[in-house]
Design a protein around this motif. Sequence first.
Motif, PDB file in Angstrom:
ATOM      1  N   LEU A  88       0.836  -1.204   0.000  1.00 55.81           N
ATOM      2  CA  LEU A  88       0.000   0.000   0.000  1.00 55.81           C
ATOM      3  C   LEU A  88       0.866   1.247   0.000  1.00 55.81           C
ATOM      4  O   LEU A  88       0.634   2.192  -0.750  1.00 55.81           O
ATOM      5  CB  LEU A  88      -0.913  -0.006   1.229  1.00 55.81           C
ATOM      6  CG  LEU A  88      -1.792   1.225   1.423  1.00 55.81           C
ATOM      7  CD1 LEU A  88      -2.760   1.363   0.246  1.00 55.81           C
ATOM      8  CD2 LEU A  88      -2.554   1.134   2.730  1.00 55.81           C
ATOM      9  N   ARG A  89       1.912   1.231   0.823  1.00 54.16           N
ATOM     10  CA  ARG A  89       2.779   2.412   0.890  1.00 54.16           C
ATOM     11  C   ARG A  89       3.461   2.668  -0.440  1.00 54.16           C
ATOM     12  O   ARG A  89       3.598   3.807  -0.868  1.00 54.16           O
ATOM     13  CB  ARG A  89       3.806   2.239   2.013  1.00 54.16           C
ATOM     14  CG  ARG A  89       3.184   2.475   3.372  1.00 54.16           C
ATOM     15  CD  ARG A  89       4.230   2.499   4.449  1.00 54.16           C
ATOM     16  NE  ARG A  89       4.912   1.207   4.526  1.00 54.16           N
ATOM     17  CZ  ARG A  89       6.190   1.068   4.791  1.00 54.16           C
ATOM     18  NH1 ARG A  89       6.938   2.116   4.997  1.00 54.16           N
ATOM     19  NH2 ARG A  89       6.724  -0.126   4.865  1.00 54.16           N
ATOM     20  N   SER A  90       3.899   1.609  -1.100  1.00 54.34           N
ATOM     21  CA  SER A  90       4.587   1.844  -2.373  1.00 54.34           C
ATOM     22  C   SER A  90       3.588   2.311  -3.426  1.00 54.34           C
ATOM     23  O   SER A  90       3.946   3.075  -4.319  1.00 54.34           O
ATOM     24  CB  SER A  90       5.355   0.603  -2.811  1.00 54.34           C
ATOM     25  OG  SER A  90       4.473  -0.443  -3.099  1.00 54.34           O
ATOM     26  N   ARG A  91       2.317   1.872  -3.333  1.00 59.69           N
ATOM     27  CA  ARG A  91       1.314   2.364  -4.288  1.00 59.69           C
ATOM     28  C   ARG A  91       1.061   3.849  -4.074  1.00 59.69           C
ATOM     29  O   ARG A  91       0.945   4.623  -5.018  1.00 59.69           O
ATOM     30  CB  ARG A  91      -0.006   1.597  -4.127  1.00 59.69           C
ATOM     31  CG  ARG A  91       0.051   0.209  -4.728  1.00 59.69           C
ATOM     32  CD  ARG A  91      -1.264  -0.171  -5.375  1.00 59.69           C
ATOM     33  NE  ARG A  91      -2.429   0.068  -4.538  1.00 59.69           N
ATOM     34  CZ  ARG A  91      -3.004  -0.861  -3.787  1.00 59.69           C
ATOM     35  NH1 ARG A  91      -2.537  -2.068  -3.750  1.00 59.69           N
ATOM     36  NH2 ARG A  91      -4.058  -0.559  -3.073  1.00 59.69           N
ATOM     37  N   ILE A  92       1.004   4.270  -2.796  1.00 58.81           N
ATOM     38  CA  ILE A  92       0.809   5.694  -2.492  1.00 58.81           C
ATOM     39  C   ILE A  92       1.986   6.506  -3.029  1.00 58.81           C
ATOM     40  O   ILE A  92       1.819   7.542  -3.645  1.00 58.81           O
ATOM     41  CB  ILE A  92       0.692   5.896  -0.964  1.00 58.81           C
ATOM     42  CG1 ILE A  92      -0.581   5.219  -0.460  1.00 58.81           C
ATOM     43  CG2 ILE A  92       0.680   7.380  -0.625  1.00 58.81           C
ATOM     44  CD1 ILE A  92      -0.598   5.065   1.036  1.00 58.81           C
ATOM     45  N   ARG A  93       3.190   5.982  -2.795  1.00 59.83           N
ATOM     46  CA  ARG A  93       4.382   6.685  -3.247  1.00 59.83           C
ATOM     47  C   ARG A  93       4.389   6.824  -4.772  1.00 59.83           C
ATOM     48  O   ARG A  93       4.740   7.867  -5.304  1.00 59.83           O
ATOM     49  CB  ARG A  93       5.616   5.910  -2.809  1.00 59.83           C
ATOM     50  CG  ARG A  93       6.509   6.764  -1.968  1.00 59.83           C
ATOM     51  CD  ARG A  93       7.668   5.982  -1.472  1.00 59.83           C
ATOM     52  NE  ARG A  93       7.612   5.916  -0.030  1.00 59.83           N
ATOM     53  CZ  ARG A  93       7.866   4.835   0.672  1.00 59.83           C
ATOM     54  NH1 ARG A  93       8.165   3.708   0.065  1.00 59.83           N
ATOM     55  NH2 ARG A  93       7.801   4.868   1.967  1.00 59.83           N
ATOM     56  N   PHE A  94       3.996   5.752  -5.431  1.00 60.28           N
ATOM     57  CA  PHE A  94       3.958   5.784  -6.896  1.00 60.28           C
ATOM     58  C   PHE A  94       2.972   6.840  -7.372  1.00 60.28           C
ATOM     59  O   PHE A  94       3.281   7.641  -8.248  1.00 60.28           O
ATOM     60  CB  PHE A  94       3.569   4.396  -7.416  1.00 60.28           C
ATOM     61  CG  PHE A  94       3.478   4.339  -8.914  1.00 60.28           C
ATOM     62  CD1 PHE A  94       4.626   4.334  -9.691  1.00 60.28           C
ATOM     63  CD2 PHE A  94       2.241   4.303  -9.542  1.00 60.28           C
ATOM     64  CE1 PHE A  94       4.540   4.281 -11.071  1.00 60.28           C
ATOM     65  CE2 PHE A  94       2.148   4.251 -10.919  1.00 60.28           C
ATOM     66  CZ  PHE A  94       3.302   4.243 -11.682  1.00 60.28           C
ATOM     67  N   ALA A  95       1.800   6.869  -6.754  1.00 59.04           N
ATOM     68  CA  ALA A  95       0.777   7.841  -7.150  1.00 59.04           C
ATOM     69  C   ALA A  95       1.266   9.262  -6.907  1.00 59.04           C
ATOM     70  O   ALA A  95       1.071  10.156  -7.731  1.00 59.04           O
ATOM     71  CB  ALA A  95      -0.510   7.580  -6.377  1.00 59.04           C
ATOM     72  N   LEU A  96       1.942   9.468  -5.789  1.00 56.68           N
ATOM     73  CA  LEU A  96       2.418  10.811  -5.468  1.00 56.68           C
ATOM     74  C   LEU A  96       3.551  11.235  -6.387  1.00 56.68           C
ATOM     75  O   LEU A  96       3.669  12.400  -6.738  1.00 56.68           O
ATOM     76  CB  LEU A  96       2.869  10.867  -4.017  1.00 56.68           C
ATOM     77  CG  LEU A  96       1.707  11.040  -3.050  1.00 56.68           C
ATOM     78  CD1 LEU A  96       2.142  10.687  -1.642  1.00 56.68           C
ATOM     79  CD2 LEU A  96       1.176  12.461  -3.074  1.00 56.68           C
ATOM     80  N   ARG A  97       4.386  10.265  -6.782  1.00 60.76           N
ATOM     81  CA  ARG A  97       5.458  10.602  -7.721  1.00 60.76           C
ATOM     82  C   ARG A  97       4.882  11.045  -9.053  1.00 60.76           C
ATOM     83  O   ARG A  97       5.360  11.979  -9.667  1.00 60.76           O
ATOM     84  CB  ARG A  97       6.365   9.394  -7.932  1.00 60.76           C
ATOM     85  CG  ARG A  97       7.561   9.459  -7.035  1.00 60.76           C
ATOM     86  CD  ARG A  97       8.604   8.472  -7.434  1.00 60.76           C
ATOM     87  NE  ARG A  97       9.208   7.962  -6.222  1.00 60.76           N
ATOM     88  CZ  ARG A  97       9.233   6.700  -5.883  1.00 60.76           C
ATOM     89  NH1 ARG A  97       8.711   5.800  -6.674  1.00 60.76           N
ATOM     90  NH2 ARG A  97       9.761   6.326  -4.765  1.00 60.76           N
TER      91      ARG A  97
END
Length: 121
Positions: free
Chosen positions: A63-72
């Motif tokens: 989940l955290r990496s998905r959030i990070r990807f979206a924010l990037r």
Amino acid sequence: MQCEEVRPRLDAYLDGELAEAESTLFRGHLESCPDCGPEIAALERLRDGIRRAAPDYRAPAELRSRIRFALRRETAANPSWGLRAPGWLAYAASLLLAVAVGSGGTRLITNESQENTMPTR
Ligand SMILES: [Zn+2]
């Protein structure tokens, strides 16, 4: 190492997700940079404060990496906006979701154990 390389990955650095060699480069930059140094210190204080308040809540790594990807993707679309606060935003968003996921999970577990303790007859 440049600020532009460091800023989008401050949260990954804080989470210990960088390789050892890269982490060393980060540390070198953070110790000498007048902009990134205070930012990482503030992020660490925020992280420690929230961990103290809610030590059990942590979002799953996926989940955290998905959030990070979206924010990037978001910061790539708005470069000027992104340079100002990517670390803060990514970290705050993942923590908020972590709390939401954590309390939802706790409620599920609580319901289940209540059912288990109810008389079966
Ligand atoms: Zn810097």
